[in-house]
Write a protein that holds these residues in place. Structure first.
Motif, PDB file in Angstrom:
ATOM      1  N   GLY A 257      85.506  43.586  13.658  1.00 13.62           N
ATOM      2  CA  GLY A 257      85.549  42.244  14.215  1.00 13.62           C
ATOM      3  C   GLY A 257      85.091  41.156  13.271  1.00 13.62           C
ATOM      4  O   GLY A 257      85.180  39.971  13.599  1.00 13.62           O
ATOM      5  N   SER A 258      84.617  41.527  12.090  1.00 12.19           N
ATOM      6  CA  SER A 258      84.000  40.547  11.195  1.00 12.19           C
ATOM      7  C   SER A 258      84.980  39.845  10.276  1.00 12.19           C
ATOM      8  O   SER A 258      84.661  38.795   9.716  1.00 12.19           O
ATOM      9  N   LEU A 259      86.182  40.411  10.090  1.00 11.12           N
ATOM     10  CA  LEU A 259      87.157  39.824   9.177  1.00 11.12           C
ATOM     11  C   LEU A 259      88.565  39.858   9.776  1.00 11.12           C
ATOM     12  O   LEU A 259      88.887  40.730  10.592  1.00 11.12           O
ATOM     13  N   ILE A 260      89.373  38.918   9.337  1.00 11.81           N
ATOM     14  CA  ILE A 260      90.801  38.926   9.607  1.00 11.81           C
ATOM     15  C   ILE A 260      91.515  38.975   8.268  1.00 11.81           C
ATOM     16  O   ILE A 260      91.108  38.312   7.309  1.00 11.81           O
ATOM     17  N   ALA A 261      92.557  39.773   8.181  1.00 15.27           N
ATOM     18  CA  ALA A 261      93.395  39.829   6.987  1.00 15.27           C
ATOM     19  C   ALA A 261      94.722  39.154   7.297  1.00 15.27           C
ATOM     20  O   ALA A 261      95.325  39.406   8.344  1.00 15.27           O
ATOM     21  N   SER A 262      95.175  38.300   6.389  1.00 19.06           N
ATOM     22  CA  SER A 262      96.462  37.643   6.577  1.00 19.06           C
ATOM     23  C   SER A 262      97.186  37.511   5.250  1.00 19.06           C
ATOM     24  O   SER A 262      96.566  37.307   4.202  1.00 19.06           O
ATOM     25  N   GLU A 263      98.499  37.664   5.307  1.00 14.91           N
ATOM     26  CA  GLU A 263      99.328  37.519   4.105  1.00 14.91           C
ATOM     27  C   GLU A 263      99.563  36.047   3.811  1.00 14.91           C
ATOM     28  O   GLU A 263      99.699  35.218   4.726  1.00 14.91           O
ATOM     29  N   LYS A 264      99.589  35.709   2.510  1.00 12.62           N
ATOM     30  CA  LYS A 264      99.840  34.329   2.099  1.00 12.62           C
ATOM     31  C   LYS A 264     100.478  34.330   0.717  1.00 12.62           C
ATOM     32  O   LYS A 264     100.029  35.040  -0.179  1.00 12.62           O
ATOM     33  N   TYR A 265     101.510  33.518   0.549  1.00 11.11           N
ATOM     34  CA  TYR A 265     102.173  33.383  -0.751  1.00 11.11           C
ATOM     35  C   TYR A 265     101.727  32.067  -1.367  1.00 11.11           C
ATOM     36  O   TYR A 265     102.012  30.990  -0.838  1.00 11.11           O
ATOM     37  N   VAL A 266     101.001  32.154  -2.487  1.00  8.67           N
ATOM     38  CA  VAL A 266     100.391  30.969  -3.086  1.00  8.67           C
ATOM     39  C   VAL A 266     100.733  30.908  -4.568  1.00  8.67           C
ATOM     40  O   VAL A 266     100.436  31.842  -5.322  1.00  8.67           O
ATOM     41  N   ASN A 267     101.360  29.823  -4.992  1.00  2.60           N
ATOM     42  CA  ASN A 267     101.638  29.577  -6.401  1.00  2.60           C
ATOM     43  C   ASN A 267     102.312  30.771  -7.094  1.00  2.60           C
ATOM     44  O   ASN A 267     101.935  31.169  -8.198  1.00  2.60           O
TER      45      ASN A 267
END
Length: 370
Positions: A257-267
């Motif tokens: 419950g302490s973290l969320i993982a999410s995909e992100k495309y950056v630069n």
């Protein structure tokens, strides 16, 4: 927003394996052996068993019961069985140790079906088009079928208690339903705004009070609205907005419950963002890869993150599953046992194995890092 972004130090597969083996002990032994030096020549104490240590990445079983590419794989709560679906619509439940087929879900719809298995073990859910199907988790008998969204379901997940199910769709909403009756409980419209995109991924908090959901055109362009939000599952009100500028193909709430993982495309780089659901502080795991992250799965210990790297444009031989340390300090290993493209990955609830499915029509069970 992120406090910092830490680059992932990529090691070769061999180096990663040796590093893990050095920590865990002697890797790769499949049978019990004995230390002959621990027993005296005069019949002293019995030999000390050398306990075999699991080898991360080792393929334990390949299931070949499907006749078309795999769409979805999920584990039973007891880690004894796997349910898998394929492009032709067959939903099969089988023993994760032997590969023996237990049953085929009855009255399954034709075509790709996304799956979820309730934590209480009672139900297997499938989303196909604009419909949700609920099967008995022990027999495969169809218990309930109800229509949810007119534009098609993209994602689904049971609540931790197994009494509710959330579905994301192309209409940019998330709906919550009562499992046994199909009664509609709530509509979340946080992504349903101008410039928005379909809700492609969602995940419940471990206590069931919140959901994180993300929107994306899955490789397309043009969306401009907020893509990742955390919101209350009773009121449908936003708790906070994580990212207001980037689409996200996948999100997953850690079991702790302490973290969320999410995909992100950056630069020009794929990243897995790890952040606090309380204040969004965290860091990014940079993945210098031309492929896209299409699925994220947490280890039950919340120490590792597994994710699928695949292509939207066509078959890519680099498609695989990777595992990173959630501490953000090192690359762990990759799994390349499939022919591309890999489509799904799921961690067994006991943390010992992973299941992955691909266009090669197989589901493979392989050893998790310990």
């Amino acid at each position: 927003m992120l406090n910092s972004e830490k680059a992932v130090n990529r090691m070769s597969r061999r180096a990663a394996m040796l590093t893990i083996a050095g920590v865990a002990g002697t890797a790769g032994l499949l049978l019990f052996g004995y230390d002959k030096n621990s027993a005296s020549a005069s019949g002293g104490p019995p030999p000390t068993p050398i306990v075999p240590t699991p080898t991360p990445n080792l393929t334990l079983l390949t299931y070949r019961g499907h006749t078309s590419g795999i769409v979805s794989v999920v584990w039973s709560p007891g880690s004894q069985r796997v349910a898998s679906s394929d492009q032709n619509g067959s939903i099969q439940v089988w023993n994760a140790s032997t590969g023996k087929l237990n049953f085929v879900c009855a009255n399954a719809p034709a075509g790709p079906t996304r799956l979820a298995w309730s934590a209480n073990g009672k139900y297997i859910a499938g989303a196909n088009g604009s419909n949700v199907y609920i099967w008995n988790g022990n027999t495969g008998a169809l218990l309930k079928h109800f229509k949810v969204q007119s534009t098609g379901v993209t994602s689904l997940a049971f609540s931790p208690g197994g009494q509710r199910i959330a579905t994301g769709s192309y209409d940019r909403t998330v709906q919550i339903w009562q499992v046994t009756t199909g009664a509609h409980l709530l509509t979340y419209n946080g992504h349903n705004v101008a410039g928005g995109a379909p809700v492609v991924s969602l995940s419940w908090s471990p206590n069931g009070t919140q959901i994180v959901s993300s929107s994306s055109l899955l490789g397309g362009s043009g969306e401009s609205s907020t893509s990742v939000k955390v919101w209350n599952t009773t009121t449908g009100k936003d708790v906070f907005v994580y990212d207001a500028s980037h689409p996200s193909n996948a999100v997953a709430w850690s079991p702790s419950g302490s973290l969320i993982a999410s995909e992100k495309y950056v630069n020009g780089s794929e990243t897995i963002q790890l952040w606090s659901p309380k204040n969004s502080s965290g860091y990014g795991l940079i993945i210098s890869d031309p492929l896209s992250v299409q699925k994220i799965a947490w280890a039950p210990s919340s120490q590792y993150v597994a994710f699928v790297l695949s292509s939207y444009q066509g078959v890519d031989p680099r498609s695989r599953v990777e595992i990173l340390s959630a501490a953000g300090k090192s690359f762990m290993l990759d799994y390349t046992g499939h022919q591309p493209n890999v489509r799904d990955v799921a961690w067994s609830p006991d943390g010992s194995r992973l299941a992955s499915g691909a266009d090669d029509k197989t589901v493979q069970i392989w050893q998790a890092p310990t």
